[in-house]
Design a protein around this motif. Structure first.
Motif, PDB file in Angstrom:
ATOM      1  N   PRO A  77       0.822  -1.190  -0.152  1.00  0.00           N
ATOM      2  CA  PRO A  77       0.167  -0.047  -0.131  1.00  0.00           C
ATOM      3  C   PRO A  77       0.831   1.464  -0.036  1.00  0.00           C
ATOM      4  O   PRO A  77       0.294   2.362  -0.470  1.00  0.00           O
ATOM      5  CB  PRO A  77      -1.026  -0.241   1.332  1.00  0.00           C
ATOM      6  N   THR A  78       2.011   1.191   0.333  1.00  0.00           N
ATOM      7  CA  THR A  78       2.951   2.408   0.451  1.00  0.00           C
ATOM      8  C   THR A  78       3.682   2.715  -0.702  1.00  0.00           C
ATOM      9  O   THR A  78       4.165   3.801  -0.921  1.00  0.00           O
ATOM     10  CB  THR A  78       3.819   2.418   1.701  1.00  0.00           C
ATOM     11  N   LEU A  79       3.538   1.805  -1.716  1.00  0.00           N
ATOM     12  CA  LEU A  79       4.413   2.070  -3.033  1.00  0.00           C
ATOM     13  C   LEU A  79       3.442   2.774  -4.203  1.00  0.00           C
ATOM     14  O   LEU A  79       2.224   2.842  -3.899  1.00  0.00           O
ATOM     15  CB  LEU A  79       4.870   0.537  -3.669  1.00  0.00           C
ATOM     16  N   ASP A  80       4.089   3.326  -5.099  1.00  0.00           N
ATOM     17  CA  ASP A  80       3.469   4.229  -6.153  1.00  0.00           C
ATOM     18  C   ASP A  80       3.343   3.108  -7.389  1.00  0.00           C
ATOM     19  O   ASP A  80       4.288   3.035  -8.014  1.00  0.00           O
ATOM     20  CB  ASP A  80       4.712   5.283  -6.487  1.00  0.00           C
ATOM     21  N   LEU A  81       2.062   2.780  -7.448  1.00  0.00           N
ATOM     22  CA  LEU A  81       1.794   1.734  -8.387  1.00  0.00           C
ATOM     23  C   LEU A  81       0.892   2.203  -9.355  1.00  0.00           C
ATOM     24  O   LEU A  81      -0.234   2.729  -9.076  1.00  0.00           O
ATOM     25  CB  LEU A  81       1.297   0.482  -7.696  1.00  0.00           C
ATOM     26  N   ARG A  82       1.101   2.164 -10.694  1.00  0.00           N
ATOM     27  CA  ARG A  82       0.402   2.996 -11.585  1.00  0.00           C
ATOM     28  C   ARG A  82      -0.129   2.161 -12.757  1.00  0.00           C
ATOM     29  O   ARG A  82       0.783   1.118 -13.321  1.00  0.00           O
ATOM     30  CB  ARG A  82       1.357   4.128 -12.284  1.00  0.00           C
ATOM     31  N   ILE A  83      -1.379   2.325 -13.322  1.00  0.00           N
ATOM     32  CA  ILE A  83      -1.589   1.349 -14.357  1.00  0.00           C
ATOM     33  C   ILE A  83      -1.432   2.278 -15.552  1.00  0.00           C
ATOM     34  O   ILE A  83      -1.539   3.533 -15.987  1.00  0.00           O
ATOM     35  CB  ILE A  83      -3.523   1.419 -14.321  1.00  0.00           C
ATOM     36  N   GLY A  84      -0.816   1.583 -16.520  1.00  0.00           N
ATOM     37  CA  GLY A  84      -0.094   2.220 -17.859  1.00  0.00           C
ATOM     38  C   GLY A  84       0.541   1.376 -18.613  1.00  0.00           C
ATOM     39  O   GLY A  84       0.834   0.370 -18.385  1.00  0.00           O
ATOM     40  N   ASP A  85       0.772   1.822 -19.881  1.00  0.00           N
ATOM     41  CA  ASP A  85       0.889   1.082 -21.009  1.00  0.00           C
ATOM     42  C   ASP A  85       2.575   1.359 -21.195  1.00  0.00           C
ATOM     43  O   ASP A  85       3.020   2.550 -20.950  1.00  0.00           O
ATOM     44  CB  ASP A  85       0.499   1.687 -22.144  1.00  0.00           C
ATOM     45  N   ALA A  86       3.437   0.359 -21.102  1.00  0.00           N
ATOM     46  CA  ALA A  86       4.751   0.481 -21.174  1.00  0.00           C
ATOM     47  C   ALA A  86       5.178   1.050 -22.638  1.00  0.00           C
ATOM     48  O   ALA A  86       6.300   1.750 -22.483  1.00  0.00           O
ATOM     49  CB  ALA A  86       5.426  -0.924 -21.097  1.00  0.00           C
ATOM     50  N   HIS A  87       4.406   1.319 -23.627  1.00  0.00           N
ATOM     51  CA  HIS A  87       4.796   2.063 -24.731  1.00  0.00           C
ATOM     52  C   HIS A  87       4.564   3.672 -24.305  1.00  0.00           C
ATOM     53  O   HIS A  87       4.842   4.351 -25.277  1.00  0.00           O
ATOM     54  CB  HIS A  87       3.747   1.983 -26.022  1.00  0.00           C
ATOM     55  N   ARG A  88       4.115   3.913 -23.425  1.00  0.00           N
ATOM     56  CA  ARG A  88       3.644   5.552 -23.068  1.00  0.00           C
ATOM     57  C   ARG A  88       3.558   5.311 -21.544  1.00  0.00           C
ATOM     58  O   ARG A  88       2.827   5.553 -20.662  1.00  0.00           O
ATOM     59  CB  ARG A  88       2.431   6.061 -23.628  1.00  0.00           C
TER      60      ARG A  88
END
Ligand SMILES: C[S@@+](CC[C@H](N)C(=O)[O-])C[C@H]1O[C@@H](n2cnc3c(N)ncnc32)[C@H](O)[C@@H]1O
Length: 247
Positions: A77-88
């Motif tokens: 819960p303390t980490l910065d986890l992002r939904i995103g495409d590795a191409h962008r």
């Protein structure tokens, strides 16, 4: 035969003896320090995040699958986890000291574009570890090698988008302007049939090849029956490349 659940599968691979040794090796090459911001591209449910967080000052994980990011957030819960495409990558230019891209590029549309993104987000002098199996190199014993090859050919042609991307990593990295520091090949040894089957999907892929008409039933049955008749060996070449942004 159903595909295994992705989260269960990645957790199993990461916690198996072969997986733990492999991941320790990659972490040693990445060598993050307390002042570093580390990025895990295609972090999945977060198998590597705890080890990264134990060594780096800040950890960012990116994955395009919202379900695995939700799991990773529950676990970390303390980490910065992002939904995103590795191409962008949803990461600022030159924000990252250490990046890892572990078994992701075989799945993406454009591995070169992902490596260009890795270069963009690395600060000058920042480094990345890229790791990929070469799925064309599966070797299994016992079992007729021609059947192994038929199954492997089927998987590489019909299941995995970029099965041989591992061998191209040094060339693609140079093409986007990264400096290639180290190129290693290693081949993990699976000496038990059950563990190899879970990680490499031997039974599942043989069954898929039969259903697709790429392998006849009798050859698949003989191959599968041979697998657990005694001493066992399976292996596959892995390519690991350490790159830097700048010299
Ligand atoms: C084989 S898993 C490896 C996960 C993790 N690196 C590990 O070693 O456990 C590949 C991961 O890459 C993610 N992935 C595939 N294509 C992606 C893309 N274009 N952008 C971001 N993540 C992607 C998948 O969702 C999956 O979680």
């Amino acid at each position: 035969m159903r595909d295994p659940d992705k989260i269960e599968y990645l957790d199993h691979v990461g916690s198996s003896a072969v997986g733990r040794a492999y991941k320790r090796h990659l972490l040693g090459l990445l060598n993050p320090g307390p002042g570093d911001t580390a990025l895990d591209v295609g972090c999945g449910p977060g198998v590597d995040l705890a080890d990264l967080a134990a060594r780096a000052g800040t950890v960012i994980g990116v994955d395009d699958d919202p379900r695995v990011i939700a799991h990773a957030r529950d676990r970390h819960p303390t980490l910065d986890l992002r939904i995103g495409d590795a191409h962008r990558l949803p990461v600022d230019d030159a924000a990252i000291d250490r990046a890892r891209v572990d078994r992701v590029l075989h799945q993406v549309d454009d591995p070169t574009a992902v490596l260009a993104e890795v270069r963009r987000v690395l600060r000058p002098g920042g480094t990345a570890v890229l790791a990929q199996p070469d799925y064309t190199t599966l070797a299994v014993d016992p079992g007729d090698w021609r059947t192994t090859r038929a199954i492997s050919d089927f998987v590489c042609e019909s299941v995995i988008p970029n099965p041989a991307v591992g061998r191209t990593l040094p060339r693609l990295a140079r093409a986007v302007g990264l400096t290639v520091r180290t190129v290693l090949t290693t081949a993990p040894l699976f000496d038990d049939h059950t563990g190899a089957d879970r990680t490499l999907g031997l039974t599942r892929n043989a069954e898929r090849a039969v259903v697709a008409g790429a392998l006849d039933r009798a050859a698949a049955d003989a191959w599968l029956a041979a697998l657990d008749t005694g001493p066992f060996l399976a292996t596959m070449v892995l390519v690991v490349v350490v790159v830097a942004n700048g010299s």
